[in-house]
Design a protein around this motif. Structure first.
Motif, PDB file in Angstrom:
ATOM      1  N   PHE A  32       3.943  -2.548   5.098  1.00 36.58           N
ATOM      2  CA  PHE A  32       5.172  -2.527   4.305  1.00 36.58           C
ATOM      3  C   PHE A  32       5.751  -3.924   4.111  1.00 36.58           C
ATOM      4  O   PHE A  32       6.430  -4.174   3.116  1.00 36.58           O
ATOM      5  CB  PHE A  32       6.204  -1.599   4.957  1.00 36.58           C
ATOM      6  CG  PHE A  32       5.777  -0.162   4.923  1.00 36.58           C
ATOM      7  CD1 PHE A  32       6.005   0.619   3.808  1.00 36.58           C
ATOM      8  CD2 PHE A  32       5.111   0.402   5.999  1.00 36.58           C
ATOM      9  CE1 PHE A  32       5.591   1.944   3.757  1.00 36.58           C
ATOM     10  CE2 PHE A  32       4.692   1.723   5.972  1.00 36.58           C
ATOM     11  CZ  PHE A  32       4.929   2.497   4.840  1.00 36.58           C
ATOM     12  N   LEU A  33       5.481  -4.825   5.047  1.00 39.91           N
ATOM     13  CA  LEU A  33       6.007  -6.187   4.945  1.00 39.91           C
ATOM     14  C   LEU A  33       5.155  -7.074   4.045  1.00 39.91           C
ATOM     15  O   LEU A  33       5.684  -7.979   3.390  1.00 39.91           O
ATOM     16  CB  LEU A  33       6.105  -6.807   6.351  1.00 39.91           C
ATOM     17  CG  LEU A  33       7.088  -6.130   7.296  1.00 39.91           C
ATOM     18  CD1 LEU A  33       6.952  -6.698   8.706  1.00 39.91           C
ATOM     19  CD2 LEU A  33       8.519  -6.290   6.784  1.00 39.91           C
ATOM     20  N   THR A  34       3.840  -6.851   4.039  1.00 37.81           N
ATOM     21  CA  THR A  34       2.920  -7.663   3.222  1.00 37.81           C
ATOM     22  C   THR A  34       1.950  -6.745   2.467  1.00 37.81           C
ATOM     23  O   THR A  34       0.739  -6.828   2.659  1.00 37.81           O
ATOM     24  CB  THR A  34       2.132  -8.647   4.104  1.00 37.81           C
ATOM     25  OG1 THR A  34       1.394  -7.901   5.087  1.00 37.81           O
ATOM     26  CG2 THR A  34       3.018  -9.657   4.785  1.00 37.81           C
ATOM     27  N   PRO A  35       2.469  -5.885   1.604  1.00 37.36           N
ATOM     28  CA  PRO A  35       1.594  -4.890   0.968  1.00 37.36           C
ATOM     29  C   PRO A  35       0.535  -5.484   0.042  1.00 37.36           C
ATOM     30  O   PRO A  35      -0.533  -4.884  -0.121  1.00 37.36           O
ATOM     31  CB  PRO A  35       2.569  -3.999   0.201  1.00 37.36           C
ATOM     32  CG  PRO A  35       3.766  -4.845  -0.037  1.00 37.36           C
ATOM     33  CD  PRO A  35       3.857  -5.754   1.159  1.00 37.36           C
ATOM     34  N   LYS A  36       0.790  -6.648  -0.547  1.00 35.18           N
ATOM     35  CA  LYS A  36      -0.198  -7.230  -1.476  1.00 35.18           C
ATOM     36  C   LYS A  36      -1.534  -7.480  -0.786  1.00 35.18           C
ATOM     37  O   LYS A  36      -2.592  -7.265  -1.376  1.00 35.18           O
ATOM     38  CB  LYS A  36       0.321  -8.528  -2.084  1.00 35.18           C
ATOM     39  CG  LYS A  36       1.351  -8.315  -3.153  1.00 35.18           C
ATOM     40  CD  LYS A  36       1.756  -9.630  -3.780  1.00 35.18           C
ATOM     41  CE  LYS A  36       2.830  -9.404  -4.820  1.00 35.18           C
ATOM     42  NZ  LYS A  36       3.222 -10.649  -5.471  1.00 35.18           N
ATOM     43  N   PHE A  37      -1.500  -7.946   0.459  1.00 35.00           N
ATOM     44  CA  PHE A  37      -2.747  -8.169   1.184  1.00 35.00           C
ATOM     45  C   PHE A  37      -3.525  -6.866   1.315  1.00 35.00           C
ATOM     46  O   PHE A  37      -4.720  -6.807   1.049  1.00 35.00           O
ATOM     47  CB  PHE A  37      -2.497  -8.767   2.572  1.00 35.00           C
ATOM     48  CG  PHE A  37      -3.733  -8.754   3.428  1.00 35.00           C
ATOM     49  CD1 PHE A  37      -4.722  -9.703   3.232  1.00 35.00           C
ATOM     50  CD2 PHE A  37      -3.940  -7.760   4.380  1.00 35.00           C
ATOM     51  CE1 PHE A  37      -5.886  -9.680   3.984  1.00 35.00           C
ATOM     52  CE2 PHE A  37      -5.097  -7.733   5.138  1.00 35.00           C
ATOM     53  CZ  PHE A  37      -6.072  -8.694   4.940  1.00 35.00           C
ATOM     54  N   PHE A  38      -2.848  -5.810   1.736  1.00 33.67           N
ATOM     55  CA  PHE A  38      -3.519  -4.529   1.936  1.00 33.67           C
ATOM     56  C   PHE A  38      -3.973  -3.923   0.613  1.00 33.67           C
ATOM     57  O   PHE A  38      -5.041  -3.312   0.540  1.00 33.67           O
ATOM     58  CB  PHE A  38      -2.618  -3.575   2.725  1.00 33.67           C
ATOM     59  CG  PHE A  38      -2.396  -4.043   4.131  1.00 33.67           C
ATOM     60  CD1 PHE A  38      -3.327  -3.782   5.118  1.00 33.67           C
ATOM     61  CD2 PHE A  38      -1.276  -4.779   4.460  1.00 33.67           C
ATOM     62  CE1 PHE A  38      -3.147  -4.238   6.418  1.00 33.67           C
ATOM     63  CE2 PHE A  38      -1.070  -5.241   5.759  1.00 33.67           C
ATOM     64  CZ  PHE A  38      -2.017  -4.974   6.734  1.00 33.67           C
ATOM     65  N   ASP A  39      -3.171  -4.113  -0.447  1.00 38.10           N
ATOM     66  CA  ASP A  39      -3.598  -3.647  -1.775  1.00 38.10           C
ATOM     67  C   ASP A  39      -4.934  -4.278  -2.158  1.00 38.10           C
ATOM     68  O   ASP A  39      -5.785  -3.623  -2.757  1.00 38.10           O
ATOM     69  CB  ASP A  39      -2.577  -4.033  -2.842  1.00 38.10           C
ATOM     70  CG  ASP A  39      -1.241  -3.333  -2.711  1.00 38.10           C
ATOM     71  OD1 ASP A  39      -1.125  -2.377  -1.925  1.00 38.10           O
ATOM     72  OD2 ASP A  39      -0.295  -3.763  -3.411  1.00 38.10           O
TER      73      ASP A  39
END
Length: 137
Positions: A32-39
């Motif tokens: 939730f804090l760094t969703p772009k990485f996980f996306d």
């Protein structure tokens, strides 16, 4: 959360559950804090929006980690953690493959991407240990 040590040496250690809880709570929060990485590591063959998978995975990690904190839900949560660690393998493989092919990643980063695939094995092992050692079996 109960402590990892008990006064009764016959009681199984809950240390594996505590370690897994911490890992899942931190990892789930990062979704939730760094969703772009996980996306970016969601396999493109999956239908729908990668952000939905990121948030779903984060929510599962947070709820499973929370369940590991309580003796009453620890056994079920540990089993779910093991399933979760297997279920996220496609994203781990996608990340390793993308990093390996990337011209912008250094060799240590590429090797780290490959090495993290093997990190799932001790996570699944810890989940099995936490399930086995859960009180109230």
């Amino acid at each position: 959360m109960d402590t990892a040590t008990t006064d009764d040496p016959a009681e199984p250690s809950q240390a594996a559950a505590i370690r897994l809880a911490a890992t899942l709570l931190v990892g789930g929060s990062l979704h939730f804090l760094t969703p772009k990485f996980f996306d970016s590591i969601i396999p493109p063959v999956l239908p729908g929006n990668p952000r939905a998978y990121t948030y779903l995975s984060g929510a599962v990690a947070l709820s499973t980690g929370t369940g590991l904190c309580f003796p009453r839900t620890r056994r079920v949560s540990a089993g779910l953690a093991g399933v979760f660690f297997v279920a996220v393998m496609p994203a781990k493989v996608q990340m390793a493959a993308d990093w390996w092919r990337s011209d912008s990643k250094s060799l240590p980063a590429k090797l780290g991407g490959i090495a993290q695939l093997f990190w799932q094995v001790p996570l699944v092992t810890e989940a099995r240990k936490a399930r086995r050692n859960a009180k109230g079996r």
